[in-house]
Design an enzyme around this catalytic site. Structure first.
Site, PDB file in Angstrom:
ATOM      1  CE1 TYR A   8     -70.594  -7.796  20.840  1.00  0.00           C
ATOM      2  CE2 TYR A   8     -68.498  -8.940  20.964  1.00  0.00           C
ATOM      3  CZ  TYR A   8     -69.591  -8.384  21.582  1.00  0.00           C
ATOM      4  OH  TYR A   8     -69.686  -8.409  22.951  1.00  0.00           O
ATOM      5  CD  GLN A  31     -75.351 -19.826  30.251  1.00  0.00           C
ATOM      6  OE1 GLN A  31     -76.544 -19.574  30.362  1.00  0.00           O
ATOM      7  NE2 GLN A  31     -74.555 -19.157  29.449  1.00  0.00           N
ATOM      8  NE  ARG A  73     -67.230 -16.885  35.195  1.00  0.00           N
ATOM      9  CZ  ARG A  73     -68.556 -17.042  35.265  1.00  0.00           C
ATOM     10  NH1 ARG A  73     -69.163 -16.993  36.449  1.00  0.00           N
ATOM     11  NH2 ARG A  73     -69.280 -17.243  34.181  1.00  0.00           N
ATOM     12  CG  HIS A 132     -77.061 -13.811  30.636  1.00  0.00           C
ATOM     13  ND1 HIS A 132     -77.359 -14.878  31.445  1.00  0.00           N
ATOM     14  CD2 HIS A 132     -76.083 -14.254  29.821  1.00  0.00           C
ATOM     15  CE1 HIS A 132     -76.595 -15.915  31.147  1.00  0.00           C
ATOM     16  NE2 HIS A 132     -75.805 -15.557  30.162  1.00  0.00           N
ATOM     17  CG  HIS A 165     -73.258 -14.328  22.588  1.00  0.00           C
ATOM     18  ND1 HIS A 165     -74.104 -13.530  23.324  1.00  0.00           N
ATOM     19  CD2 HIS A 165     -72.319 -14.770  23.458  1.00  0.00           C
ATOM     20  CE1 HIS A 165     -73.691 -13.488  24.583  1.00  0.00           C
ATOM     21  NE2 HIS A 165     -72.613 -14.233  24.683  1.00  0.00           N
TER      22      HIS A 165
END
EC number: 6.3.5.3
Length: 750
Positions: free
Chosen positions: A57, A251, A126, A105, A54
């Protein structure tokens, strides 16, 4: 008791859970060689997540480097930031720039659809903030299993509500996107989110910790145990066995905190009190500190016990690995700290100094006065393994390509064509998406110029200047030929932007694939990159960044190779935008481009022939795409067109249906010479339909001739609710609309 560096030196043979954390024996040995000792628990946590697929790569990096060979130039000028930064940044003139990026996601959104999708939106927002920009819009591309599958009824509503709740609370319009349904996404949905932001050139920020003595400030939400996966193994089994064992968790997002964080961060930029900025995404503090330090000209010292916690029982390894949302890290000069803290307090955003920039070249992290991390930050953030995974052309692809979709029977009777049109518009692939899109606020902030169901989303930047965006993917076409399928996705996104009147300037991507341990998958991935690189080079648009998501599979079955391509366009005057809805009774309807018999990977093939997939996908024509785009942009500037709609899924028939239903008007057409089902349902690219009033017809036709774009006047817009295909069939719009609107609400139990 924390596992310290001193303890690691004195106990070299302690058994460590490197395999449970996803590291190979070779990777663990390499970490020991880098450090000259065994890693501490904190170091092992950091390396394991930063060297994960993740974050690093590692299976795809060797292919992704090809994007760097493309000219780092858009039609408007050089890129201001590109691959390797938090997001690509494009100069759009007048001292303004646009930053945009897509990320996935997928796996969290299957485990917990609402929070998984919501935090996917928060994370990409973000990334845009970290470049110094104000986020101004979001988009999404989703893929689910069959619409009537039981688990789709669980996953789809949760994903959509998560995206809607988070984006709407942030006050960001969701201006477009795509939703796919296919059996291979059952058990592994795709949730890809894009955010776009605007900034002035002088506000551009980079994640680079420099200036010895400058302070590292964590601001935003407190740190909890959400999002911890591998670190919980370290904490509960090895380093905090007496603590509560925590299973990996998705999360949890707080959009109201993110909204405060956006406004606070923009005020910090305006006050000039930020030297560098990094968001907390995957791997949390491990990622933010190592990336800031490795990009800087010195080192960093962090006191981990200063981090504000929601859960006081977290072990240091868990704090390092927590992926709690709505957090940022800033590098601040000491003389600016008071002003920084004042601004944070004004917005109710907690801020804590957790460290400082040093001249050691090392990342040092202490816990309660003892050193638990002592690493060269580059070895964590950038020097992870680069794997050369086996790749081989699948044995089955020749057989698949020989099963030619163009040879399947087609009913060319009027009754058969009308039935096919109704079947296609009522299919999961082409039916109305308003059950999904109506949950999104498309017009908040008041700057949305175009949104779903138009071909592209468009946002006003100032009185006249605007940007357009489109996201497109087609896993069926990419399964047949990943090189061509990737180019077709690129071409469709490029075309969608152009038919809205904007000049395509740059690309982002989100590459969703199966297991990197499957040679078939890596061959597909390799071919995809080659296709995108060649396509972008020919179209003159750079890839500014993106995301790779691997391990998308259920059991042993990988998803279809699904490269999502996002294209950004710029329009000088949003008042000259071109919507896709028919607007005026009597307007002439023109078909642009050449139609061929191309049904491989098409919706017609899938729906009419019960899920058949075979043959070759349509052949991209990049020169024709450029010519069509040039015509559309110039026509927009001259104000020649009432509407324009690209031809893609479902061909001419679906484009006519959508333009009619959006405008509440009918259409009467006579098909060009050729087989009627080919003219109506083939998915040849580089085509569009346009409508225009009669006095602009000659000028537009001359413009098309100038650029070598074939045109055919096929009919006109009519004021009664029918789609008439002269000599073949006529269908009432209300009958078409009933079939079109029914599938998703019915599947959702409404």
């Amino acid at each position: 008791m924390a596992d310290t560096v001193e303890n690691a030196v004195s106990t070299p043979d302690v058994e460590q859970p490197w395999a449970e954390l996803g590291l190979s024996a070779d990777e663990y040995q390499r970490i020991r060689e880098i450090l000259g000792r065994r890693p501490t628990g904190g170091e092992l946590a950091m390396y394991s997540v930063m060297w994960s697929e993740h974050c690093s790569y590692k299976s795809s990096k060797k292919y992704l480097r090809r994007f760097g060979d493309l000219p780092q130039q858009t039609p408007l000028g050089p890129l201001l930031a590109g691959i390797g930064d938090n997001a690509g940044v494009v100069d759009i003139g007048n001292g303004l720039a646009v930053t945009f990026k897509a990320e996935s996601h997928n796996h969290p959104s299957y485990v917990e659809p609402h929070q998984g999708a919501a935090t996917g939106v928060g994370g990409i927002v973000r990334d845009i903030m970290a470049m110094g920009a104000r986020p101004v819009g979001v988009m999404n591309a989703l893929a689910f299993g069959p619409l009537d599958a039981p688990d789709t009824a669980r996953v789809l509503p949760g994903v959509v509500s998560g995206i809607a709740d988070y984006g709407n609370c942030l006050g960001l319009p969701t201006i477009g996107g795509q939703t796919l349904f296919d059996p291979t996404y059952y058990g592994n949905p795709l949730v890809n989110a894009l955010c776009v932001g605007v900034l002035r050139h002088e506000d551009l920020q980079f994640a680079k910790a420099s200036g010895v003595g400058n302070l590292v400030v964590l601001f935003g939400a407190a740190t909890g145990g959400d999002g911890i996966g591998g670190a919980s193994i370290l904490a509960s089994e090895s380093f905090a066995a007496e603590g509560e064992s925590k299973r990996p968790s998705v999360q949890v997002g707080d959009p109201f905190m993110e909204k405060l964080l956006i406004e606070c961060t923009l005020d910090l930029f305006n006050a000039g009190v930020v030297e560098a900025l990094q968001d907390f995404g995957a791997a949390g503090i491990s990622c933010a500190t190592s990336e800031l330090a490795s990009a800087g000209d010195g080192g960093m010292h962090v006191e981990l016990d200063r981090v504000p916690l929601r859960d006081p029982n977290l072990a240091p390894e868990e704090i390092l690995m927590s992926e709690s949302q709505e957090r940022m890290a800033a590098v601040v000069r000491p003389d600016q700290l008071d002003r920084f803290m004042e601004i944070c307090a004004h917005w109710g955003v907690a801020a804590t100094v957790i460290g400082e920039v040093t001249d050691t070249g090392r990342l040092h992290i202490d816990w309660q006065g003892e050193r638990i991390v002592d690493v060269d930050p580059r070895t964590v953030a950038h020097d992870g393994p680069v794997l050369d995974m086996p790749a081989a052309r699948p044995w089955w692809i020749d057989e698949l390509n020989e099963d030619d979709a163009n040879a399947l029977p087609r009913d060319n009777s009027g009754e058969g064509l009308a039935g096919a049109l109704l079947a296609l518009v009522g299919s999961a692939q082409l039916c109305d998406r308003s059950w999904i899109t109506d949950q999104y606020d498309r017009f908040v902030r008041g700057n949305t110029v175009l949104a779903q169901p138009n071909d592209a989303g468009m946002i006003r930047i100032d009185d006249n200047l605007g940007i357009a965006l489109s996201l497109d993917a087609n896993g069926r076409q990419t399964t047949l030929n990943p090189y061509l399928g990737a180019q077709l996705a690129l071409c469709e996104a490029y075309r969608n932007v152009a038919v809205s009147g904007a000049t395509p300037v740059a690309v982002t991507d989100c590459l969703n694939y199966g297991s990197p341990y499957d040679p078939d998958v890596m061959w597909q991935f390799d071919e995809t990159i080659l296709g995108l690189v060649d396509g972008c080079r020919e179209l003159g648009v750079p890839v500014t960044g993106g995301n790779v998501s691997l391990h998308n599979r259920t059991g042993d079955e990988s998803i279809r190779p699904t490269p999502l391509v996002g294209v950004l366009g710029v329009i000088d005057d949003v008042h000259r935008r071109i919507p896709s809805a028919f607007a005026h009774d009597g307007d002439a309807v023109l078909l642009l481009g050449t139609t061929k018999c191309e049904f491989g990977g098409s919706v017609y093939e899938d729906v009419i022939h019960a899920g058949h997939l075979g043959g070759m996908p349509p052949m991209p024509d990049l020169n024709a795409e450029k010519a069509l785009a040039a015509v559309m942009v110039e026509a927009s500037k001259r104000g020649l067109l009432s509407s324009a709609h690209d031809l893609s899924d479902g061909g001419l028939a679906q484009a006519l249906v959508e333009s009619c239903l959006q405008g509440g008007l009918g259409v009467s057409v006579s098909l060009p010479e050729g087989e009627p089902s080919v003219m109506l349902f083939s998915e040849t690219p580089a085509r569009a339909i346009v409508s225009l009033c009669g006095n602009g017809y000659r000028e537009f036709k001359e413009l098309c001739q100038e650029h070598g774009v074939p045109t055919a006047r096929i009919g006109e817009v009519i004021d009664h609710g029918e789609i008439e295909v002269n000599g073949l069939f006529s269908l009432p719009l209300d009958e078409i609309e009933r079939a079109w609107r029914k599938p998703i609400p019915t599947a959702m139990g409404e």
